[in-house]
Design a protein around this motif. Structure first.
Motif, mmCIF file in Angstrom:
data_model
loop_
_atom_site.group_PDB
_atom_site.id
_atom_site.type_symbol
_atom_site.label_atom_id
_atom_site.label_comp_id
_atom_site.label_asym_id
_atom_site.label_seq_id
_atom_site.Cartn_x
_atom_site.Cartn_y
_atom_site.Cartn_z
ATOM 1 N N LEU A 159 0.790 -1.232 0.000
ATOM 2 C CA LEU A 159 0.000 0.000 0.000
ATOM 3 C C LEU A 159 0.823 1.282 0.000
ATOM 4 O O LEU A 159 0.245 2.370 -0.017
ATOM 5 N N ASP B 205 2.291 4.567 -0.798
ATOM 6 C CA ASP B 205 2.021 5.607 -1.803
ATOM 7 C C ASP B 205 0.865 5.249 -2.745
ATOM 8 O O ASP B 205 0.798 5.749 -3.875
ATOM 9 N N LYS B 206 -0.032 4.402 -2.296
ATOM 10 C CA LYS B 206 -1.173 4.008 -3.137
ATOM 11 C C LYS B 206 -2.476 4.499 -2.517
ATOM 12 O O LYS B 206 -2.577 4.723 -1.315
ATOM 13 N N ASN B 207 -3.487 4.654 -3.377
ATOM 14 C CA ASN B 207 -4.861 4.777 -2.888
ATOM 15 C C ASN B 207 -5.389 3.360 -2.682
ATOM 16 O O ASN B 207 -4.915 2.416 -3.328
ATOM 17 N N ARG C 60 -5.815 -1.421 -12.269
ATOM 18 C CA ARG C 60 -4.450 -1.946 -12.307
ATOM 19 C C ARG C 60 -3.661 -1.409 -13.494
ATOM 20 O O ARG C 60 -2.430 -1.505 -13.516
ATOM 21 N N ASP D 194 -2.113 1.553 -11.879
ATOM 22 C CA ASP D 194 -1.525 1.150 -10.600
ATOM 23 C C ASP D 194 -1.565 2.249 -9.537
ATOM 24 O O ASP D 194 -0.648 2.386 -8.735
ATOM 25 N N LYS D 195 -2.647 3.035 -9.542
ATOM 26 C CA LYS D 195 -2.800 4.058 -8.509
ATOM 27 C C LYS D 195 -3.635 3.549 -7.338
ATOM 28 O O LYS D 195 -3.572 4.086 -6.243
ATOM 29 N N TYR D 196 -4.441 2.541 -7.606
ATOM 30 C CA TYR D 196 -5.325 1.987 -6.581
ATOM 31 C C TYR D 196 -4.978 0.529 -6.312
ATOM 32 O O TYR D 196 -4.606 -0.214 -7.231
ATOM 33 N N LYS D 197 -5.106 0.140 -5.050
ATOM 34 C CA LYS D 197 -5.014 -1.258 -4.671
ATOM 35 C C LYS D 197 -6.316 -1.642 -3.973
ATOM 36 O O LYS D 197 -6.864 -0.866 -3.187
ATOM 37 N N SER E 234 -3.735 7.845 -0.142
ATOM 38 C CA SER E 234 -2.538 7.303 0.499
ATOM 39 C C SER E 234 -2.328 7.861 1.902
ATOM 40 O O SER E 234 -1.553 7.310 2.684
#
Length: 693
Positions: free
Chosen positions: A342, A344-346, A372, A375-378, A445
């Motif tokens: 996680l 630096d991710k939303n 994906r 790759d800004k969200y997990k 984040s």
């Protein structure tokens, strides 16, 4: 909280006549909790006008008693005078004892006859002396008075071989007589042993102070605390009673008189052990509740008030600590640390029970495939697994794990390992309103919540809802609602063309095949009517939920109705009262879920009316009565006007049951058929087999 000796009838004996009992008959069992509280509350209430530092006194008393008992061990082992004290024995905070009060208590402890009657009377006398102190202070001052005399005896003995004054004083206090009793079972039952009466009283005092320290919490949050605190006077009574009985036993050794009966000492041991077990159990319960409260407050601070790193918040939410178990990467089945997953991710938190539907998983899967790419969200699935009843625990646990493994196999995103306890459950329930339905929370984040429940966005708009912001939601709500909630359930190749051409369309559906058949037959009659053909007033009908080449399926999937509800909840929340017209149309459609039939009349995707089956059929059957209005009105307007006439004649208000959605739901709803507010009721449903809600 019951503090009586286990498996005895104390509680039933409310009026003991101790003065008429023989010595052999006297028993702790004659002093029920109700009897004791009756005695002490007649004269004593909570009074702390004179304050002392109870914790410092406990530390001081413990130091005195343990040091004295170490001296007795040297006597037993023949090494008197050779005791070496560590620096720890010197680390005791100073106290300012009330000397006169302690002398009065000490005099009450001295030279008393053995037996429960005398101990009870002396205890009440001591309570009279200490009337201005809090209940825990009463107990600790009595213990201090006992420890002062006891410590003095063994202090004199320790130095008697070197100091003539100490030797003389120890003779006056008859210490040699006490030394003869050190190996006796009764002496060790009173002192020396870690489970002795005095050490048990010391432990009980520590438990009381720990319980008092929880007073800073709201008793509404620590539900058991208030009832436990009310028991402190009773516990304090028994501590003082036991100290009195112990001091009488010590005095009997010094005076060479009859001591306490073994039966009485055994009963006191049972009593204090019962008290300790009860206090310890309550402390454990309260500590668990306290951890939950502290975690809840932390989450409120770090999510709602002062958002912080997501990699700190998510582990605390799941496990209550920063170092959490690794996630399972659904795409590789490998473990990944929370930090690596996680950073630096939303994040999109999917929080659900094991009853999450395949439809919802497929919808989230489409979102996963879309997010994906950049790759800004997990996405992280947090499973809510119920704690199982003891009688079926193994079988239910096995089934739950099997279901968890199955659901995990459908997911490509991060998965929280199997657990039956989510540490931040209270926060999920109270702040995010987690209920039976899945909850999807979108956070940036820095753990700032971007959208509190995106499950409705996903169900209605799918990947179009990305990035799940209020701005994006406002834009989606600008569309006509049938375009968002009806068209996706229709397989009609020409539908998009009809919508773009603003053709008149009647969307219809229902549970009754007879109604469907009657509707379609009436439509054919009207379309073949010469007047319609002459005027060129054509319209289209589209069956909602019917697939191409499908003949006899008259049911709509649950996903259809969940989608309508989702649109209603989102629109109500984002638009508020300005959404009244749209939400009334949607609510009207929802109310027809169990009707034989229903229809939505629209021009393109713009809805004109939503009607129940009997009224729609009535309009079609009465076509000859209103078809002449087509000279001055377009077909949809003429249809709507006649529908409204019928609706006035056969008006029926609706009732609906809102599903157990998580997140925000509207508390005030207008009736879709009249301008009045709908009455809100309360229903109860057992949550057996689910975590406590």
């Amino acid at each position: 909280m019951s503090l009586s000796v286990p498996n005895n009838p104390i509680a039933s004996l409310h009026h003991p006549k101790l003065s008429t009992s023989t010595k052999d008959d006297q028993s702790v069992r004659h002093l029920s909790d109700n009897t004791v509280t009756g005695h002490i509350y007649t004269k004593h209430r909570e009074d702390d006008s004179v304050k002392i530092d109870v914790d410092n006194y406990i530390a001081l008393v413990e130091s005195i008693i343990t040091t004295a008992d170490r001296i007795t061990e040297t006597v037993t082992h023949g090494t008197e005078g050779r005791l070496i004290f560590s620096d720890d024995f010197l680390k005791v905070n100073a106290v300012d004892p009330p000397l006169c009060t302690l002398h009065k208590v000490s005099s009450q402890l001295s030279c008393k006859a053995p037996g429960i009657e005398q101990a009870h009377k002396t205890t009440l006398d001591i309570l009279d002396i200490l009337v201005s102190y809090s209940w825990e202070a009463k107990a600790v001052l009595t213990l201090t008075a006992f420890a002062t005399e006891y410590g003095d005896i063994w202090h004199l003995n320790h130095y008697s071989s070197l100091d003539p004054l100490a030797k003389s004083l120890s003779m006056i206090k008859r210490v040699p007589l006490l030394k003869k009793q050190l190996e006796g079972m009764k002496y060790r039952q009173v002192l020396v042993s870690p489970n002795s009466l005095i050490y048990s009283c010391l432990r009980a005092m520590k438990y009381i102070t720990q319980l008092k320290n929880f007073s800073k919490y709201d008793t509404k949050e620590l539900s058991v605390l208030s009832s436990v605190l009310r028991q402190i006077p009773l516990v304090s009574y028994w501590i003082i009673h036991i100290i009195v009985a112990a001091r009488i036993e010590i005095s009997s050794y010094l005076n060479e008189t009859e001591g306490q009966s073994q039966k009485y000492l055994n009963e006191l041991a049972e009593k204090i052990n019962s008290i300790l077990d009860t206090l310890e159990n309550h402390l454990n319960t309260i500590r668990i509740d306290q951890e939950e409260i502290d975690l809840y407050r932390w989450l409120v601070d770090h999510i709602d008030n002062f958002p912080t790193e997501l990699t700190l918040v998510v582990p605390k939410l799941i496990e209550g600590k920063v170092e959490a178990k690794p996630f399972i990467d659904g795409s590789t089945r490998l473990q990944v640390s929370v930090e690596d997953a996680l950073r630096d991710k939303n994040v999109i938190l999917l929080i659900s029970g094991l009853d999450i539907s395949d439809d919802d998983i497929r919808a989230v899967d489409l979102v996963y495939n879309e997010v994906r790419k950049e790759d800004k969200y997990k996405i992280v699935w947090i499973p809510v697994v119920p704690e199982h009843s003891l009688e079926h625990s193994q079988e239910e646990e096995k089934e739950a794990r099997k279901k968890y493994e199955y659901l995990s196999s459908l997911m490509k995103w991060y998965i929280v390992p199997y657990t039956t306890k989510i540490a931040g459950w209270r926060y999920l329930e109270e702040n995010w309103q987690l209920r039976q339905d899945p909850l999807v929370v979108v956070m940036n984040s820095q753990s700032r919540v971007e959208f509190t429940n995106a499950i409705h966005l996903i169900r209605v708009w799918g990947t179009e809802a990305i990035p799940f912001t209020n701005g994006r939601t406002h834009a989606l709500l600008e569309k006509n609602w049938p375009e968002s909630t009806l068209l996706k359930f229709i397989e009609q190749p020409r539908l998009r063309s009809w919508v773009n051409q603003d053709r008149t369309i009647i969307f219809y559906g229902g549970k009754d095949p007879n109604w469907i058949q009657q509707f379609e037959e009436k439509v054919v009659e009207i379309k073949n009517d010469p007047y319609i053909i002459e005027k060129g007033n054509t319209f289209e009908i589209v069956r909602v939920g019917k697939k191409i080449n499908e003949v006899n399926d008259f049911t709509l999937t649950p996903r259809f109705w969940i989608t309508q509800w989702g649109y209603f909840v989102i629109k109500s929340r984002i638009k508020g009262s300005s959404a009244a017209e749209t939400t009334e149309d949607i609510l009207r459609l929802i109310s027809y879920e169990n009707e034989n039939g229903w229809a939505v009349l629209s021009v393109g995707s713009a809805p004109l009316l939503v009607g129940r089956g009997n009224l729609i059929l009535g309009v079609l059957e009465d076509f000859n009565q209103w078809k002449r209005t087509l000279n001055i009105k377009a077909f949809p307007d003429a249809f709507k006007d006649y529908f409204n006439e019928l609706n006035l004649k056969f008006h029926t208000c609706e009732r609906m049951t809102l599903p157990g959605f998580s997140g925000w739901i509207p508390m005030i709803v207008n009736c879709p058929e009249c301008p009045r507010f709908m009455e809100t009721g309360i229903s109860f449903k057992c949550n057996h087999g689910r975590p406590e809600l």
